[in-house]
Scaffold this motif. Structure first.
Motif, PDB file in Angstrom:
ATOM      1  N   GLN A   3       0.847  -1.204   0.000  1.00  0.00           N
ATOM      2  CA  GLN A   3       0.000   0.000   0.000  1.00  0.00           C
ATOM      3  C   GLN A   3       0.874   1.242   0.000  1.00  0.00           C
ATOM      4  O   GLN A   3       1.863   1.334   0.729  1.00  0.00           O
ATOM      5  CB  GLN A   3      -0.910   0.008   1.250  1.00  0.00           C
ATOM      6  N   LYS A   4       0.529   2.187  -0.794  1.00  0.00           N
ATOM      7  CA  LYS A   4       1.286   3.428  -0.845  1.00  0.00           C
ATOM      8  C   LYS A   4       1.155   4.184   0.461  1.00  0.00           C
ATOM      9  O   LYS A   4       0.066   4.386   0.963  1.00  0.00           O
ATOM     10  CB  LYS A   4       0.766   4.308  -1.985  1.00  0.00           C
ATOM     11  N   VAL A   5       2.283   4.588   1.011  1.00  0.00           N
ATOM     12  CA  VAL A   5       2.288   5.286   2.292  1.00  0.00           C
ATOM     13  C   VAL A   5       1.779   6.704   2.111  1.00  0.00           C
ATOM     14  O   VAL A   5       2.104   7.374   1.139  1.00  0.00           O
ATOM     15  CB  VAL A   5       3.718   5.331   2.879  1.00  0.00           C
ATOM     16  N   VAL A   6       0.981   7.133   3.058  1.00  0.00           N
ATOM     17  CA  VAL A   6       0.409   8.475   3.001  1.00  0.00           C
ATOM     18  C   VAL A   6       1.509   9.509   3.100  1.00  0.00           C
ATOM     19  O   VAL A   6       2.438   9.378   3.899  1.00  0.00           O
ATOM     20  CB  VAL A   6      -0.591   8.671   4.152  1.00  0.00           C
ATOM     21  N   ASP A   7       1.430  10.529   2.312  1.00  0.00           N
ATOM     22  CA  ASP A   7       2.399  11.621   2.312  1.00  0.00           C
ATOM     23  C   ASP A   7       2.483  12.256   3.690  1.00  0.00           C
ATOM     24  O   ASP A   7       1.494  12.661   4.256  1.00  0.00           O
ATOM     25  CB  ASP A   7       1.972  12.670   1.277  1.00  0.00           C
ATOM     26  N   THR A   8       3.702  12.362   4.194  1.00  0.00           N
ATOM     27  CA  THR A   8       3.869  12.937   5.537  1.00  0.00           C
ATOM     28  C   THR A   8       3.483  14.386   5.592  1.00  0.00           C
ATOM     29  O   THR A   8       3.227  14.916   6.667  1.00  0.00           O
ATOM     30  CB  THR A   8       5.335  12.800   5.997  1.00  0.00           C
ATOM     31  N   LYS A 504      -6.566  -5.849   5.319  1.00  0.00           N
ATOM     32  CA  LYS A 504      -5.208  -6.290   5.016  1.00  0.00           C
ATOM     33  C   LYS A 504      -4.435  -5.313   4.114  1.00  0.00           C
ATOM     34  O   LYS A 504      -3.265  -5.018   4.396  1.00  0.00           O
ATOM     35  CB  LYS A 504      -5.245  -7.678   4.358  1.00  0.00           C
ATOM     36  N   PRO A 505      -5.025  -4.771   3.051  1.00  0.00           N
ATOM     37  CA  PRO A 505      -4.253  -3.833   2.214  1.00  0.00           C
ATOM     38  C   PRO A 505      -3.810  -2.567   2.942  1.00  0.00           C
ATOM     39  O   PRO A 505      -2.893  -1.879   2.461  1.00  0.00           O
ATOM     40  CB  PRO A 505      -5.233  -3.499   1.075  1.00  0.00           C
TER      41      PRO A 505
END
Length: 507
Positions: A3-8, A504-505
């Protein structure tokens, strides 16, 4: 696929949103970054380094403000019952609900004030001044000849209003820290809040040898186990104001550019813009609703225990006010120490990467559900509720509680040990894991509106629960309340298990 990590820059690391009153931390975390982009720079020279001096000062200010609440909260019910025999559990619940409602409203007011006028110092100073007024009124409450419970209710409201001003400190930390250091910066604030949970009870404990009415300083103003923490808290207000004035600094605005400014979430146009973007975003709304339900259920049941804990000690076990304050101090201190170990496991042992957040949250809510099973007042292993003692005003008064004659209380040692262990383990772990999952479900969008919606639901539960818990306990006793809370948490656990694979994702 990962999963793409959320922009900090759009969502602050959820690990460091677990502390503080259940106010608007998540909304502040996201919207604060927008404030930084629109209003603030890191320093006069736009330095590309984190200003650790301001972060440490912010942590100290946060600690001084939080320690006031933790020191005062433990003795609220014993003191109210001591100075006003007409005070009832229902009234105490209403007073608690009113103070939480005031807190929720003023979190928004202070946030708008700070954002609109680009100031940090003045909202914080105003909060400390309100706290001073509350302390002076609390200390002089015996000047009121009758109906002292109403004055105490007013003081509770003022304390929670003052406690809402530090909510803007999260925006301040986001403004003075670089993205690569933001986790550590928020860790300093989270640890300061946890430390206040430990130090607050120690302050209260230090004065349990001075029973009420204690020493008379001037007529109607006394120094005793219930008022001593207020004297300490009032001194921290002066220290806090001095630190804010001389240690903190307002952050300068960035120079205006030709780039069109994004409307603020506090403006109608900005709110509409964000809602439209949310509608277009590919969000799994079923999982969003599950997160909301889980958060509300956990908040409601946990807050009901927090409201009734000192009442249970005095009514069920017949402990005096001083004994109740002393035992509550041990409970809060023990759970605070255990919470620090849990937080440390996330920060230094990377527990959140070793174990998926969906499983951590399942463990937390399952453990919290078991609390109601283990501490249920079974007739076979429980103890009879204490008989009413009119001298100390302790025990179960049959004139107020119709269930006294057949009332059963859980074994006190089992009850207290479970409270320390379960709250110390579940409060930080559930907050960390659920916030992590929720932020990933929302994805790489401006999360301010959705995080704000979750906070509003949480605040509604904080307002409703004290009245709900106090009325159920007064009318029906502990058994029905424990059954209802256990049913709520069991429903949350079952719902989470059903949706476990869908999470899960995002884990």
């Amino acid at each position: 696929m990962k999963q793409k990590v959320v922009d900090t820059e759009k969502s602050v690391d959820p690990i460091f949103r677990i502390s503080g009153p259940p106010g608007m931390e998540k909304e502040e975390s996201d919207s604060s970054l927008e404030m930084k982009e629109d209003c603030f720079s890191l320093s006069d020279e736009d330095a590309e380094e984190t200003n650790w001096r301001l972060i440490y000062i912010t942590a100290i200010v946060s600690f001084l403000g939080a320690i006031e609440g933790t020191a005062v909260h433990m003795s609220e019910w014993p003191y109210m019952r001591e100075i006003d025999p007409d005070a009832t559990v229902q009234f105490f619940g209403i007073a608690s609900s009113a103070s939480k409602a005031a807190h929720a409203v003023f979190v928004l007011i202070f946030a708008v004030w700070s954002f609109k006028y680009k100031t940090v110092k003045w909202p914080l100073i105003t909060g400390r001044i309100i706290a001073m007024v509350a302390c002076f009124l609390y200390l002089a409450i015996e000047y009121v000849p009758t109906g002292r419970r109403y004055m105490m209710m007013f003081c509770y409201i003022l304390f929670d209003v003052s406690g809402s001003s530090p909510s803007i400190l999260r925006a301040y930390i986001a403004a003075v820290s670089m993205p690569k250091d933001r986790s550590k910066a928020f860790a300093a604030m989270s640890l300061s809040m946890t430390l206040s949970i430990i130090c607050g009870p120690l302050i209260q404990m230090a004065f349990t040898t001075i029973p009420y009415p204690g020493f008379t300083i001037i007529p109607h103003v006394k120094f005793h186990v219930y008022s001593a923490p207020i004297w300490i808290a009032n001194s921290t207000n002066f220290i806090s104001i001095a630190i804010i004035v001389f240690g903190m600094k307002e952050l300068p605005r960035k120079p205006k550019t030709k780039k069109p400014k994004k409307p603020s979430i506090f403006e109608l146009e900005g709110l509409k813009l964000r809602i439209q973007k949310i509608k277009k975003a590919n969000i799994d709304w079923i999982l969003v609703f599950v997160c909301w339900i889980a958060k509300c259920g956990k908040t409601m049941t946990a807050r009901s225990i927090g409201t009734l804990l000192p009442i249970l000690m005095m009514v069920q076990y017949g402990w005096t006010g001083i004994e109740t304050v002393r035992i509550t101090s041990f409970l809060m201190g023990g759970s605070g120490i255990l919470s620090m170990f849990v937080i440390g496991s996330f920060m230094f042992c990377k527990l959140g990467t070793i174990v998926q957040p969906r499983f951590i949250y399942l463990f937390s809510i399952a453990l919290f559900t078991m609390l109601y099973v283990v501490t249920y007042p079974y007739k076979s292993i429980g103890v009879e509720v204490a008989a009413y003692n009119s001298t100390d005003n302790t025990g179960c008064d049959p004139d107020k509680y119709s269930w006294c004659e057949e009332g059963i209380a859980p074994q006190p040692y089992i009850f207290l040990c479970c409270m320390v262990f379960v709250f110390g383990m579940t409060m930080p772990s559930s907050g960390i894991s659920l916030d992590t999952i929720y932020s990933k479900i929302l994805g790489n969008i401006d999360q301010s509106v959705m995080q704000g919606a979750a906070v509003i639901l949480d605040d509604i539960m904080m307002v409703i629960t004290p009245t709900y818990a106090s009325y159920i306990y007064t009318l029906l006793g502990l058994k029905p309340l424990w059954i209802m809370n256990g049913f709520i948490m069991s429903t949350v656990v079952i719902l989470w298990i059903i949706m476990l694979r869908k999470f899960k994702p995002y884990s």
